[in-house]
Enzyme design. Structure first.
Site, PDB file in Angstrom:
ATOM      1  N   GLY A  37       0.864  -1.191   0.000  1.00  0.00           N
ATOM      2  CA  GLY A  37       0.000   0.000   0.000  1.00  0.00           C
ATOM      3  C   GLY A  37       0.890   1.226   0.000  1.00  0.00           C
ATOM      4  O   GLY A  37       1.841   1.306   0.776  1.00  0.00           O
ATOM      5  N   ASN A  41       3.608   1.932   2.781  1.00  0.00           N
ATOM      6  CA  ASN A  41       5.002   1.865   2.313  1.00  0.00           C
ATOM      7  C   ASN A  41       5.752   3.143   2.667  1.00  0.00           C
ATOM      8  O   ASN A  41       6.893   3.112   3.150  1.00  0.00           O
ATOM      9  CB  ASN A  41       5.043   1.673   0.791  1.00  0.00           C
ATOM     10  CG  ASN A  41       4.565   0.300   0.353  1.00  0.00           C
ATOM     11  OD1 ASN A  41       4.398  -0.604   1.174  1.00  0.00           O
ATOM     12  ND2 ASN A  41       4.340   0.137  -0.931  1.00  0.00           N
ATOM     13  N   THR A 216      10.734  11.543  -9.654  1.00  0.00           N
ATOM     14  CA  THR A 216      11.703  10.454  -9.661  1.00  0.00           C
ATOM     15  C   THR A 216      11.872  10.004 -11.114  1.00  0.00           C
ATOM     16  O   THR A 216      10.912   9.991 -11.894  1.00  0.00           O
ATOM     17  CB  THR A 216      11.224   9.277  -8.791  1.00  0.00           C
ATOM     18  OG1 THR A 216       9.907   8.894  -9.211  1.00  0.00           O
ATOM     19  CG2 THR A 216      11.173   9.674  -7.323  1.00  0.00           C
ATOM     20  N   GLY A 218      13.637   7.009 -12.136  1.00  0.00           N
ATOM     21  CA  GLY A 218      14.154   5.644 -12.223  1.00  0.00           C
ATOM     22  C   GLY A 218      15.671   5.633 -12.098  1.00  0.00           C
ATOM     23  O   GLY A 218      16.232   6.275 -11.197  1.00  0.00           O
ATOM     24  N   GLY A 247       9.306   4.026  -5.563  1.00  0.00           N
ATOM     25  CA  GLY A 247       8.817   5.410  -5.526  1.00  0.00           C
ATOM     26  C   GLY A 247       8.327   5.773  -4.134  1.00  0.00           C
ATOM     27  O   GLY A 247       8.551   6.888  -3.646  1.00  0.00           O
ATOM     28  N   ASP A 248       7.652   4.832  -3.484  1.00  0.00           N
ATOM     29  CA  ASP A 248       7.171   5.085  -2.109  1.00  0.00           C
ATOM     30  C   ASP A 248       8.344   5.287  -1.161  1.00  0.00           C
ATOM     31  O   ASP A 248       8.278   6.103  -0.236  1.00  0.00           O
ATOM     32  CB  ASP A 248       6.323   3.908  -1.613  1.00  0.00           C
ATOM     33  CG  ASP A 248       5.094   3.682  -2.468  1.00  0.00           C
ATOM     34  OD1 ASP A 248       4.571   4.671  -3.030  1.00  0.00           O
ATOM     35  OD2 ASP A 248       4.669   2.518  -2.586  1.00  0.00           O
ATOM     36  N   ALA A 278      15.919  -0.017  -2.617  1.00  0.00           N
ATOM     37  CA  ALA A 278      14.659  -0.771  -2.575  1.00  0.00           C
ATOM     38  C   ALA A 278      14.448  -1.596  -3.846  1.00  0.00           C
ATOM     39  O   ALA A 278      13.699  -2.574  -3.827  1.00  0.00           O
ATOM     40  CB  ALA A 278      13.488   0.184  -2.367  1.00  0.00           C
ATOM     41  N   GLY A 283       9.936  -7.496  -3.365  1.00  0.00           N
ATOM     42  CA  GLY A 283       8.840  -7.045  -2.512  1.00  0.00           C
ATOM     43  C   GLY A 283       8.943  -5.570  -2.194  1.00  0.00           C
ATOM     44  O   GLY A 283       9.979  -4.940  -2.399  1.00  0.00           O
TER      45      GLY A 283
HETATM   46  O1  RIB Z   1       3.709   1.514  -4.870  1.00  0.00           O
HETATM   47  C1  RIB Z   1       3.674   0.134  -4.610  1.00  0.00           C
HETATM   48  C2  RIB Z   1       2.375  -0.237  -3.978  1.00  0.00           C
HETATM   49  O2  RIB Z   1       1.345   0.015  -4.876  1.00  0.00           O
HETATM   50  C3  RIB Z   1       2.264  -1.690  -3.621  1.00  0.00           C
HETATM   51  O3  RIB Z   1       2.754  -2.001  -2.355  1.00  0.00           O
HETATM   52  C4  RIB Z   1       0.789  -1.953  -3.784  1.00  0.00           C
HETATM   53  O4  RIB Z   1       0.124  -2.177  -2.593  1.00  0.00           O
HETATM   54  C5  RIB Z   1       0.224  -0.753  -4.524  1.00  0.00           C
HETATM   55  O5  RIB Z   1      -0.514   0.029  -3.709  1.00  0.00           O
END
Ligand code: RIB
Length: 305
Positions: A37, A41, A216, A218, A247-248, A278, A283
């Protein structure tokens, strides 16, 4: 203190040699259930970078809820603002190929029930940071932004996944975070021509919106336009395994550094390094680096003067 008002998902991840075309079935690996999410994240990335973080979000009355919150809990994110509402926790069905590219289909579940009143009055104070994304109802995020801005907090909006945001929505936003595609989409939506590269596009957006805009890029790092200056930072060279959540990571680490008082260039360097790190592990949340790893990668690295 950072408050993340946003999504909490469980990611159902399968790896495959190549992504399927429409109508095609391809063989996949064993699946994994990984907490994710964009909101969660970013909260965890900020926490691992050293910030004090409160998560305000929603999970369902299902077995996925505990798994979705596990890494946040273990990482020391304050979960007192997370409610249980509705039947299901948000789920992202993610496919990752051998080139570390992914596709994501998101079923929002409880995320759709997050409302601004879930943010307690007085929860955000002067000098705090509010971090928002686009996986929960946007009108509610804007109300949260108004509350935070009125309290004297910094408001950061990550426009991911992209939705066409109107100019008026940025009234209470200080910093806009996008990737290169989102930057071009936002520019077009606002009636601007995207620039020939990310730097040109964020410069146009910053001038048009009167806000700091950061993209961002990449493997090319990240670029910010503040109106007064443009700041470019490189990425760390890594062998990409899975870009999910990179990105998160950038957003969370940037927020953490700004919240502790770092200047924008220093915050961007650390955010770019964290985003690169990351990508080097599978994951989303399990791949987010601790602050020590970020600083180690920066120390003595000639790419980051
Ligand atoms: O940005 C990555 C996220 O996007 C994933 O963890 C997934 O849950 C989606 O929300």
């Amino acid at each position: 203190m950072i408050t993340v008002f946003g999504s909490i998902n469980i990611d159902l991840v399968s790896r495959t040699a190549r992504l399927p075309r429409p109508g095609e079935t391809v063989p996949g690996s064993d699946y994994s259930l990984i907490p994710g999410g964009k909101g969660a994240n970013q909260a965890l990335a900020a926490r691992r970078a050293g910030a004090t973080v409160r998560m305000v979000g929603a999970v369902g009355h299902d077995d996925m809820a505990a798994a979705a919150l596990a890494e946040l809990e273990a990482g020391g994110v304050d979960l007192s603002g997370v409610k249980r509402d509705g039947a299901t926790t948000g789920m992202a069905v993610i496919t990752v190929d051998d080139h570390a590219e992914n596709t994501i289909v998101l079923s929002p579940g409880a995320n759709a029930r997050l409302v601004a009143s879930d943010l307690a009055p007085g929860a955000i104070g002067a000098g705090d940071t509010l971090l928002l994304q686009m996986e929960t109802p946007f009108a509610e995020s804007l109300k949260a932004a108004r509350q935070a801005k009125a309290a004297g907090a910094r408001v950061i909006l990550s426009i991911a996944p992209f939705l066409p945001v109107e100019r008026a929505a940025f009234a209470d936003v200080d910093i806009i975070l996008v990737n290169e595609t989102e930057a071009a989409d936002l520019a077009r939506h606002l009636g601007l021509l995207p620039g020939s590269d990310g730097a040109a596009t964020v410069t146009r957006l910053a001038a048009e919106l009167g806000r700091t805009v950061i993209a961002t890029l990449g493997p090319d790092g990240a670029v910010a336009a503040t109106g007064a200056e443009t700041i470019s930072v490189p990425a760390l060279k890594v062998v990409p395994v899975d870009t999910t959540g990179a990105g998160d990571t950038f957003c969370g680490v940037l927020a953490a550094l700004l919240d502790e008082g770092a200047d924008l260039a220093a915050a961007m360097r650390r955010a770019a390094v964290a985003g690169s790190l990351a990508c080097a592990k599978a994951g989303a949340q399990p791949s987010f680096p601790l602050r020590e790893a970020i600083e180690l990668s920066l120390a003595g690295n000639p790419a980051f003067p």
